[in-house]
Design a protein around this motif. Sequence first.
Motif, PDB file in Angstrom:
ATOM      1  N   ASP A 172      20.102   2.150 -71.308  1.00 56.61           N
ATOM      2  CA  ASP A 172      21.147   1.528 -70.394  1.00 56.61           C
ATOM      3  C   ASP A 172      21.058   2.442 -69.057  1.00 56.61           C
ATOM      4  O   ASP A 172      21.061   3.661 -69.361  1.00 56.61           O
ATOM      5  CB  ASP A 172      22.767   1.404 -70.883  1.00 56.61           C
ATOM      6  N   ASP A 173      21.212   1.991 -67.930  1.00 54.42           N
ATOM      7  CA  ASP A 173      21.093   2.714 -66.839  1.00 54.42           C
ATOM      8  C   ASP A 173      22.157   3.908 -66.485  1.00 54.42           C
ATOM      9  O   ASP A 173      21.984   4.958 -65.785  1.00 54.42           O
ATOM     10  CB  ASP A 173      20.865   1.802 -65.411  1.00 54.42           C
ATOM     11  N   PRO A 208      21.064  -1.207 -73.951  1.00 58.54           N
ATOM     12  CA  PRO A 208      20.641  -1.417 -72.577  1.00 58.54           C
ATOM     13  C   PRO A 208      21.127  -2.775 -72.058  1.00 58.54           C
ATOM     14  O   PRO A 208      20.997  -3.785 -72.628  1.00 58.54           O
ATOM     15  CB  PRO A 208      19.236  -1.548 -72.492  1.00 58.54           C
ATOM     16  N   ARG A 209      22.363  -2.817 -71.282  1.00 56.30           N
ATOM     17  CA  ARG A 209      22.723  -3.874 -70.422  1.00 56.30           C
ATOM     18  C   ARG A 209      22.171  -4.102 -69.111  1.00 56.30           C
ATOM     19  O   ARG A 209      21.677  -5.200 -68.748  1.00 56.30           O
ATOM     20  CB  ARG A 209      24.329  -3.905 -70.072  1.00 56.30           C
ATOM     21  N   ASN A 246      31.990  -0.223 -64.393  1.00 51.99           N
ATOM     22  CA  ASN A 246      31.395  -0.979 -65.227  1.00 51.99           C
ATOM     23  C   ASN A 246      30.512   0.071 -66.101  1.00 51.99           C
ATOM     24  O   ASN A 246      30.339  -0.211 -67.204  1.00 51.99           O
ATOM     25  CB  ASN A 246      30.428  -1.760 -64.554  1.00 51.99           C
ATOM     26  N   ARG A 247      29.918   0.976 -65.343  1.00 47.63           N
ATOM     27  CA  ARG A 247      29.009   2.043 -66.150  1.00 47.63           C
ATOM     28  C   ARG A 247      29.612   3.292 -66.964  1.00 47.63           C
ATOM     29  O   ARG A 247      29.031   3.514 -67.752  1.00 47.63           O
ATOM     30  CB  ARG A 247      27.822   2.371 -65.342  1.00 47.63           C
ATOM     31  N   GLY A 301      24.396  -9.693 -64.049  1.00 46.32           N
ATOM     32  CA  GLY A 301      24.057  -9.397 -65.073  1.00 46.32           C
ATOM     33  C   GLY A 301      24.027 -10.385 -66.102  1.00 46.32           C
ATOM     34  O   GLY A 301      24.333 -11.504 -65.697  1.00 46.32           O
ATOM     35  N   ALA A 302      23.683 -10.203 -67.308  1.00 43.36           N
ATOM     36  CA  ALA A 302      23.657 -10.952 -68.356  1.00 43.36           C
ATOM     37  C   ALA A 302      25.006 -11.598 -68.874  1.00 43.36           C
ATOM     38  O   ALA A 302      24.987 -12.919 -69.054  1.00 43.36           O
ATOM     39  CB  ALA A 302      23.237 -10.407 -69.882  1.00 43.36           C
ATOM     40  N   THR A 303      25.952 -11.201 -68.699  1.00 39.15           N
ATOM     41  CA  THR A 303      27.520 -11.461 -69.073  1.00 39.15           C
ATOM     42  C   THR A 303      27.737 -12.629 -68.100  1.00 39.15           C
ATOM     43  O   THR A 303      28.061 -13.793 -68.467  1.00 39.15           O
ATOM     44  CB  THR A 303      28.648 -10.415 -69.066  1.00 39.15           C
TER      45      THR A 303
END
Length: 247
Positions: A226-227, A179-180, A167-168, A72-74
């Motif tokens: 976000d999912d 949205p991540r 996480n989610r 992911g982005a982080t």
Amino acid sequence: MLPSDLDALVVVVLNAAQTEAVLFGEKGIAPGLPAGAVVIACATVAPEFARTMEARCAGLGLHYLDAPISGGATKAANGELSIMASGKGEAFAAARPVLDACAQTVFELGDQAGPGSAMKAVNQLLAGVHIATMAEALTFGMTQGVEPAKFVEVISKCAGTSWMLENRAPHIVEGDYTPRSQINIWPKDLGIVLDVAKSAGFSAPITAAALQQYMVAVGMGLGGDDDAAIAKVYARNAGLSLPGEDK
């Protein structure tokens, strides 16, 4: 105009069509790369597509590394990605400085394109199913009087946990669906998984069930969320209100 000393191109896009367009489309970059440069392709694609791109790049004197990413982005911003890579030794050698800069772990999975994308398909099967299962379990708990925050507190310390749950699920507790990772990703990625499974004569019914839930979420207009918002599918069907929603 590309710099003449460009020796590596990293392609991080959504899908196979975008990968092909970047490399070989009307304004494709690949023909302008100097011989010996390496293309590091990071999108989630079918293994056969990765092999095709490797062959086309080889025809231009380019190396190709099948290198889908996870984290992911982080983790990308912190240089902590996991990369599931496969390709010829020359491709790995040419890509090494880039891989070292952006990845915490590089798995070297084979000496040609394809195995990297195959492993990413396995990862996406698990990740997509885990998110859907987390949402199902959280909302099932709500029908039994288990508050979402308590669900996270307890299950994250029990055998039923997963990285995706930890996480989610907090996104659901916080009512934050910024949205991540978008729901829109999962119809594509689980679709790839099922296509690969079909070509192997393999039945993947749990993946198919999860895909159906993501498709319902897209139909509800949640594709850009976000999912974790897949929980809204279960909540709607059960007449539940999630945190942050009006009762």
